[in-house]
Enzyme design. Structure first.
Site, short mmCIF file in Angstrom:
data_model
loop_
_atom_site.label_atom_id
_atom_site.label_comp_id
_atom_site.label_asym_id
_atom_site.label_seq_id
_atom_site.Cartn_x
_atom_site.Cartn_y
_atom_site.Cartn_z
N ALA A 1 0.73 -1.16 0.09
CA ALA A 1 -0.02 0.05 -0.04
C ALA A 1 0.65 1.49 0.07
O ALA A 1 0.23 2.33 -0.49
CB ALA A 1 -0.97 0.10 1.39
N ALA A 2 2.10 1.17 0.29
CA ALA A 2 2.85 2.80 0.45
C ALA A 2 2.90 3.16 -0.67
O ALA A 2 2.96 2.41 -1.94
CB ALA A 2 4.08 2.49 1.35
N PRO A 3 2.90 4.39 -0.86
CA PRO A 3 2.70 5.42 0.27
C PRO A 3 1.31 5.72 0.64
O PRO A 3 1.29 6.48 1.64
CB PRO A 3 3.48 6.86 -0.28
CG PRO A 3 3.26 6.69 -1.89
CD PRO A 3 3.34 5.25 -2.08
N GLY A 4 0.37 5.44 -0.13
CA GLY A 4 -1.14 5.46 0.22
C GLY A 4 -2.10 5.94 -0.71
O GLY A 4 -2.88 6.12 -0.37
N GLY A 5 -1.51 6.10 -2.07
CA GLY A 5 -2.51 6.75 -2.85
C GLY A 5 -3.66 5.82 -3.14
O GLY A 5 -4.92 6.26 -3.28
N LYS A 6 -3.33 4.45 -3.37
CA LYS A 6 -4.32 3.69 -3.69
C LYS A 6 -5.33 3.37 -2.47
O LYS A 6 -6.49 3.43 -2.67
CB LYS A 6 -3.97 2.31 -4.28
CG LYS A 6 -3.33 2.75 -5.55
CD LYS A 6 -2.83 1.24 -6.14
CE LYS A 6 -2.10 1.62 -7.58
NZ LYS A 6 -1.07 2.38 -7.57
N GLU B 1 1.91 -2.52 4.41
CA GLU B 1 3.13 -2.26 3.68
C GLU B 1 4.31 -3.18 4.48
O GLU B 1 4.44 -2.83 5.74
CB GLU B 1 3.54 -0.72 3.70
CG GLU B 1 4.91 -0.40 3.19
CD GLU B 1 5.07 -1.27 1.75
OE1 GLU B 1 6.28 -1.92 1.52
OE2 GLU B 1 4.30 -0.87 1.09
N ASP C 1 -1.06 -4.29 -5.80
CA ASP C 1 -0.29 -3.37 -6.65
C ASP C 1 1.24 -3.73 -6.51
O ASP C 1 1.86 -3.20 -5.76
CB ASP C 1 -0.49 -1.93 -6.45
CG ASP C 1 0.11 -1.01 -7.62
OD1 ASP C 1 0.10 -1.43 -8.78
OD2 ASP C 1 1.04 -0.04 -6.94
N CYS D 1 3.19 -1.56 -12.45
CA CYS D 1 3.71 -0.32 -13.32
C CYS D 1 4.65 -0.56 -14.25
O CYS D 1 5.54 0.17 -14.48
CB CYS D 1 4.20 0.84 -12.25
SG CYS D 1 5.68 0.50 -11.23
#
Length: 384
Positions: free
Chosen positions: A88-93, A115, A159, A212
């Site tokens: 999860a880091a840094p937290g956007g999703k 994370e 992700d 990505c």
């Protein structure tokens, strides 16, 4: 098309008293109703509402994961939902998922944001606190440990770490480090991550898998491997935004640099068909969460000292403490952790607001204020 653009996503549960100036001339992100591609890059550090969680700076392509998530949310007819954001880091999703869940389920959801890297988990925890949703739990656990929570989650968003081709423009080092061996290594690691966490997804649950990179071995091939080896049914992707540069692959959607305003991203989805083995193993508390629930404050002697994160919570009760509106200069000095003077404010603990949004607490002792803004989040640059 503004290639290499910067974009933000608004927090629908924190609306300032007037429109954000950074949105002037901005273009909407087609797959995110709260996403905007800015006309130019501002200095976010000097925006108090950035620190208050009114918006999150997130690449527009990364917002596509949230779009796929929202597209499948309505398929779950349950009164509540449990979701895991695995890497999860840094937290956007995480902040995107949290907003989507709250809009669809109200307060009846739980989002675990994980994370494994401890330092990055600390950054994640800060960003979750700033966003302000108390239903988000932050953990720092290995996927195998989470996998022992048998059948706990309805949706897992993964992700996963990848070879990073989609980030070459943004991060030249990613291009220097790329090789076919790195691709093979990443593909193998992604399989291990999926296999480790798979037991935590309930039968009939949804896996949203994203990277990505443009590499088929890390994208379509790995989703195919998960379907065959772990037990799932690939959900055929739709080409909803072809005119906006989103491409269709065998099992997912691909956003490529040069075709979309943002960086590279691939997203696919899989529904779990394999039967759940055994009962529940460990619970959330066994993962030793870094952040869980809402804490209003702590009792120290005769005082109840407010928790700094309480002011940032969307559940903050404005009747609990006196509110005092400050200008931008004062707000920035507070966020810099300077000692400020508030002549007209009441004595004692006061919640400061900027443009109507709480930004934190001070204890006003008259001649000055004790600043309760967390040291780890203080603005480091000059605010004069």
């Amino acid at each position: 098309m503004n290639l290499g653009s910067v974009s933000v996503r608004l927090n629908p549960f924190k609306k300032p008293s007037s429109a954000l100036p950074i949105l002037e001339g901005a273009a909407g992100v087609p797959w995110c109703k709260y996403g905007y591609i800015l006309k130019e890059r501002p200095v976010f550090t000097l925006h108090p509402l950035f620190h208050a969680g009114c918006y999150y700076v997130q690449d527009s392509s990364a917002m596509y994961v949230g779009h796929v998530f929202r597209k499948h949310l309505k398929e779950f007819g349950r009164p509540s939902l449990r979701v895991l954001d695995l890497c999860a880091a840094p937290g956007g999703k995480t902040t995107d998922l949290a907003a989507s869940l709250r809009e669809e389920y109200g307060n009846d959801f739980q989002l675990v944001s994980n994370e494994v890297m401890k330092q990055r988990a600390g950054i994640l925890s800060d960003n979750v606190a700033i966003w302000g949703d108390p239903n988000v739990v932050v953990t720092s656990a290995d996927p195998a440990a989470i996998g022992r929570m048998a059948g706990y989650f309805d949706i897992i968003v993964a992700d996963v770490p990848c070879s990073g081709e989609g980030m070459f423009r943004k991060d030249p080092k990613a291009q220097e480090q790329w090789s076919e061996d790195v691709v093979a290594l990443c593909a193998a690691r992604q399989k291990r991550i999926l296999a480790d966490v798979w037991p935590a997804l309930r039968q009939g649950g949804l896996l949203i898998y994203s990277t990505c990179t443009y590499e088929q071995a890390e994208n379509d091939d790995n989703l195919e491997w998960a379907a065959a080896g772990l037990g799932g049914e690939i959900i055929p992707p739709q080409n909803e935004f072809g005119s906006d540069g989103v491409q269709l692959t065998s099992h997912g959607n691909l956003l490529k640099v040069g075709m979309v305003p943002g960086e590279g991203q691939w997203v696919g989805a899989l529904r779990k068909t394999s039967a759940q083995e055994g009962g529940r193993g460990i619970g959330l508390k066994d993962l030793h969460p870094l952040r869980m629930g809402l804490r209003k404050g702590v009792v120290k002697g005769k005082d109840t000292v407010p928790d700094p994160d309480y002011a940032l919570s969307i559940d903050f009760d404005r009747g609990d403490y006196p509110l005092f509106e400050v200008d931008k200069k004062t707000a920035l000095h507070f966020l810099h952790r300077d000692s400020i003077v508030l002549k007209d404010a009441p004595l004692g603990y006061v919640a400061l607001t900027y443009r109507g949004i709480p930004i934190g607490f001070v204890k006003n002792i008259g001649s000055r204020c004790n600043n309760l803004h967390p040291q780890s989040r203080r603005i480091l640059m000059d605010v004069e």
